[in-house]
Design a protein around this motif. Structure first.
Motif, PDB file in Angstrom:
ATOM      1  N   GLY A 206       0.795  -1.104   0.000  1.00  0.00           N
ATOM      2  CA  GLY A 206       0.071  -0.055   0.040  1.00  0.00           C
ATOM      3  C   GLY A 206       0.798   1.305  -0.038  1.00  0.00           C
ATOM      4  O   GLY A 206       0.472   2.198  -0.742  1.00  0.00           O
ATOM      5  N   LEU A 207       1.873   1.265   0.982  1.00  0.00           N
ATOM      6  CA  LEU A 207       2.833   2.374   0.895  1.00  0.00           C
ATOM      7  C   LEU A 207       3.584   2.679  -0.540  1.00  0.00           C
ATOM      8  O   LEU A 207       3.391   3.798  -0.826  1.00  0.00           O
ATOM      9  N   LEU A 208       3.868   1.757  -1.234  1.00  0.00           N
ATOM     10  CA  LEU A 208       4.608   1.915  -2.369  1.00  0.00           C
ATOM     11  C   LEU A 208       3.555   2.213  -3.422  1.00  0.00           C
ATOM     12  O   LEU A 208       3.957   3.245  -4.322  1.00  0.00           O
ATOM     13  N   LEU A 209       2.385   1.812  -3.625  1.00  0.00           N
ATOM     14  CA  LEU A 209       1.359   2.184  -4.496  1.00  0.00           C
ATOM     15  C   LEU A 209       1.015   3.803  -4.148  1.00  0.00           C
ATOM     16  O   LEU A 209       0.887   4.539  -4.934  1.00  0.00           O
ATOM     17  N   GLN A 210       0.810   4.058  -2.853  1.00  0.00           N
ATOM     18  CA  GLN A 210       0.413   5.532  -2.407  1.00  0.00           C
ATOM     19  C   GLN A 210       1.488   6.582  -2.959  1.00  0.00           C
ATOM     20  O   GLN A 210       0.895   7.544  -3.419  1.00  0.00           O
ATOM     21  N   THR A 211       2.748   5.965  -2.976  1.00  0.00           N
ATOM     22  CA  THR A 211       3.835   6.924  -3.339  1.00  0.00           C
ATOM     23  C   THR A 211       4.024   7.149  -4.850  1.00  0.00           C
ATOM     24  O   THR A 211       4.095   8.096  -5.498  1.00  0.00           O
ATOM     25  N   SER A 212       3.837   5.647  -5.337  1.00  0.00           N
ATOM     26  CA  SER A 212       3.899   5.690  -6.865  1.00  0.00           C
ATOM     27  C   SER A 212       3.033   6.547  -7.540  1.00  0.00           C
ATOM     28  O   SER A 212       3.382   7.100  -8.459  1.00  0.00           O
TER      29      SER A 212
ATOM     30  N   ASN B  22      -1.125   9.231  -4.314  1.00  0.00           N
ATOM     31  CA  ASN B  22      -2.495   9.191  -4.027  1.00  0.00           C
ATOM     32  C   ASN B  22      -2.762   8.630  -2.863  1.00  0.00           C
ATOM     33  O   ASN B  22      -2.374   7.484  -2.621  1.00  0.00           O
ATOM     34  N   PRO B  23      -3.293   9.083  -1.644  1.00  0.00           N
ATOM     35  CA  PRO B  23      -3.352   8.471  -0.323  1.00  0.00           C
ATOM     36  C   PRO B  23      -4.524   7.476  -0.300  1.00  0.00           C
ATOM     37  O   PRO B  23      -4.373   6.701   0.782  1.00  0.00           O
ATOM     38  N   LEU B  24      -5.431   7.211  -1.326  1.00  0.00           N
ATOM     39  CA  LEU B  24      -6.362   6.253  -1.168  1.00  0.00           C
ATOM     40  C   LEU B  24      -6.055   5.132  -2.219  1.00  0.00           C
ATOM     41  O   LEU B  24      -6.794   4.285  -2.562  1.00  0.00           O
ATOM     42  N   ALA B  25      -4.636   5.001  -2.728  1.00  0.00           N
ATOM     43  CA  ALA B  25      -4.076   3.821  -3.244  1.00  0.00           C
ATOM     44  C   ALA B  25      -3.933   2.713  -2.446  1.00  0.00           C
ATOM     45  O   ALA B  25      -3.578   2.996  -1.457  1.00  0.00           O
ATOM     46  N   GLY B  26      -4.149   1.749  -3.051  1.00  0.00           N
ATOM     47  CA  GLY B  26      -3.768   0.339  -2.108  1.00  0.00           C
ATOM     48  C   GLY B  26      -4.014  -0.882  -2.817  1.00  0.00           C
ATOM     49  O   GLY B  26      -4.885  -0.864  -4.145  1.00  0.00           O
TER      50      GLY B  26
ATOM     51  N   LEU C  44      -4.233  -0.409   2.523  1.00  0.00           N
ATOM     52  CA  LEU C  44      -5.001   0.949   2.411  1.00  0.00           C
ATOM     53  C   LEU C  44      -4.473   1.713   3.619  1.00  0.00           C
ATOM     54  O   LEU C  44      -4.115   2.880   3.504  1.00  0.00           O
ATOM     55  N   VAL C  45      -4.786   1.274   4.777  1.00  0.00           N
ATOM     56  CA  VAL C  45      -4.919   1.681   6.181  1.00  0.00           C
ATOM     57  C   VAL C  45      -3.362   2.018   6.955  1.00  0.00           C
ATOM     58  O   VAL C  45      -3.303   2.947   7.347  1.00  0.00           O
TER      59      VAL C  45
ATOM     60  N   LEU D 274      -9.429   9.706   7.700  1.00  0.00           N
ATOM     61  CA  LEU D 274      -8.501  10.323   6.937  1.00  0.00           C
ATOM     62  C   LEU D 274      -9.245  11.014   5.833  1.00  0.00           C
ATOM     63  O   LEU D 274      -8.819  12.294   5.645  1.00  0.00           O
ATOM     64  N   ILE D 275     -10.363  10.649   5.212  1.00  0.00           N
ATOM     65  CA  ILE D 275     -11.176  11.441   4.309  1.00  0.00           C
ATOM     66  C   ILE D 275     -11.659  12.690   4.913  1.00  0.00           C
ATOM     67  O   ILE D 275     -11.363  13.970   4.357  1.00  0.00           O
ATOM     68  N   VAL D 276     -12.159  12.796   5.985  1.00  0.00           N
ATOM     69  CA  VAL D 276     -12.632  13.864   6.728  1.00  0.00           C
ATOM     70  C   VAL D 276     -11.708  14.858   7.095  1.00  0.00           C
ATOM     71  O   VAL D 276     -11.852  16.115   6.933  1.00  0.00           O
ATOM     72  N   ASN D 277     -10.446  14.367   7.527  1.00  0.00           N
ATOM     73  CA  ASN D 277      -9.311  15.402   7.846  1.00  0.00           C
ATOM     74  C   ASN D 277      -8.281  15.257   6.910  1.00  0.00           C
ATOM     75  O   ASN D 277      -7.269  15.774   7.219  1.00  0.00           O
ATOM     76  N   ARG D 278      -8.470  15.064   5.500  1.00  0.00           N
ATOM     77  CA  ARG D 278      -7.565  14.966   4.563  1.00  0.00           C
ATOM     78  C   ARG D 278      -6.760  16.260   4.388  1.00  0.00           C
ATOM     79  O   ARG D 278      -5.911  16.452   4.254  1.00  0.00           O
ATOM     80  N   ARG D 279      -7.718  17.543   4.592  1.00  0.00           N
ATOM     81  CA  ARG D 279      -7.041  18.816   4.338  1.00  0.00           C
ATOM     82  C   ARG D 279      -6.100  19.339   5.420  1.00  0.00           C
ATOM     83  O   ARG D 279      -5.233  19.942   5.324  1.00  0.00           O
ATOM     84  N   LYS D 280      -6.156  18.651   6.628  1.00  0.00           N
ATOM     85  CA  LYS D 280      -5.374  18.720   7.758  1.00  0.00           C
ATOM     86  C   LYS D 280      -4.117  18.128   7.728  1.00  0.00           C
ATOM     87  O   LYS D 280      -3.255  18.357   8.388  1.00  0.00           O
ATOM     88  N   ILE D 281      -4.240  16.741   6.984  1.00  0.00           N
ATOM     89  CA  ILE D 281      -3.065  15.915   7.028  1.00  0.00           C
ATOM     90  C   ILE D 281      -2.216  16.061   5.829  1.00  0.00           C
ATOM     91  O   ILE D 281      -2.893  15.746   4.819  1.00  0.00           O
ATOM     92  N   GLN D 282      -0.972  16.249   5.794  1.00  0.00           N
ATOM     93  CA  GLN D 282      -0.312  16.506   4.557  1.00  0.00           C
ATOM     94  C   GLN D 282       0.576  15.184   4.468  1.00  0.00           C
ATOM     95  O   GLN D 282       1.403  14.813   5.564  1.00  0.00           O
ATOM     96  N   TYR D 283       0.513  14.535   3.535  1.00  0.00           N
ATOM     97  CA  TYR D 283       0.885  13.128   3.293  1.00  0.00           C
ATOM     98  C   TYR D 283       2.179  13.369   2.282  1.00  0.00           C
ATOM     99  O   TYR D 283       3.045  12.542   2.596  1.00  0.00           O
TER     100      TYR D 283
END
Length: 330
Positions: A64-70, A73-77, A258-259, A319-328
């Motif tokens: 999941g980490l590799l896909l999200q970075t690649s 997108n924080p919702l990739a998995g 994902l999580v 994560l979806i609700v607080n997406r603006r507050k969390i910088q990934y």
């Protein structure tokens, strides 16, 4: 680390069969036990289950980490982008097309799980190849995510078609596999399972530089000498291998990939992969061990896929609700 070790010990001590802790200790330390059944349960069921859960959790979390970075997108998995479903389709073709008798077809139980593993690898590779093709055409990560979901639906529909045409034996085998379990890897299969995951996790740890560079964008990564296309293909290759082997042996385990990377980011408050990859491995192992422990605490064994959504869905909503507050990705 301490949490992971405590959960591993708890998984060895707790199960559907009540075995005194003193007897478990005697068995594990080689002092022996008068009850032979307890010895078999601890050495051939619980300890392999603990190792399987820890390795599978780490593998899915890193995938999941590799896909999200690649894909930035924080919702990739693996499950969201259809990699797990593609691996499941490969397993379905092997199991359902052969009526649940792959072992007899290949002549041995070894041939059986090798066939299932190859089916999972090919299925995951097919989905990853499609994602690579579309990633070179589509620039929006959100659109690519939608494509992954559509590919997942397409694979699921083919699986449903195979189920409708399969024999009762084949359908029963596939349904049981689809529930998800960490108890399916036998001691004889463990070397293949463990070595493949460990080597793939080591390969992911060697990708720290391109992963960190890609956080700042492909143009920046290219300017500092990173071959973005090759790095992304290597990440997808490692992801496909990790996802395929876990899916083949344990079933389509959802939500962990994902999580868990987000949990590791929130714990460390960083996106530096030199720290994030080890933390993700430990968090994935701990989460899988927790799910395994919860699945065997009652008189009946609960499927893993009935537990992971209970843990994963609230975290995803947060994560979806607080997406603006969390910088990934910064």
């Amino acid at each position: 680390m301490a949490t992971t070790l405590l959960l591993a010990v708890a998984c060895v001590l707790v199960g559907s069969v009540n075995i005194p802790a003193a007897q478990v200790w005697s068995i594990v330390t080689g002092q022996g036990c008068d009850n032979e059944a307890w010895t078999i349960i601890v050495l051939e069921a619980r300890i392999p289950m603990v190792v399987t859960a820890a390795l599978a959790g780490a593998a899915l979390a890193v995938s999941g980490l590799l896909l999200q970075t690649s894909f930035n997108n924080p919702l990739a998995g693996p499950s969201i982008l259809g990699v797990s479903t593609g691996a499941g389709l490969g397993v379905a073709i092997v199991m359902l097309a052969m009526g649940g008798t792959v072992g007899g077809f290949f002549g041995s139980s070894v041939g059986s799980y090798v066939a299932i593993l190859m089916g999972a690898l090919l299925g995951a590779a097919l989905v990853l190849a499609l994602l690579i093709v579309f990633s070179s055409i589509v620039k929006s990560s959100s659109v690519l995510l939608i494509i992954g979901i559509l590919v997942s639906y397409l694979a699921s529909s083919i699986i449903s078609l195979l189920n409708s045409l399969a024999t009762e034996e084949g359908m029963a085998s596939y349904v049981a596999w689809g529930f998800g379990t960490f108890s399916s890897v036998t001691p004889s299969q463990m070397p293949v399972f463990a070595s493949t995951i460990i080597v793939s996790l080591m390969a992911s740890a060697l990708m720290v530089k391109p992963l960190n560079a890609m956080l700042l964008g492909t143009r920046y990564a290219t300017n500092i000498g990173v071959n973005v296309r090759r790095s992304r293909n290597l990440m997808l290759l490692v992801t496909g291998l990790l996802t395929a082997i876990v899916t083949a042996f344990c079933g389509p385990i959802g939500f962990l990939g994902l999580v868990v990377p987000h949990v590791a980011r929130l714990m460390l408050a960083t996106s530096n992969h030199s720290r994030l990859i080890p933390a993700t491995m430990l968090a994935g192992a701990a989460t899988a061990l927790l799910c395994s422990l919860l699945s065997v605490m009652g008189s009946h064994v609960i499927p893993i896929n009935a537990i992971t959504p209970v843990i994963g869905v609230p975290i995803i909503i947060y994560l979806i609700v607080n997406r603006r507050k969390i910088q990934y990705f910064n």
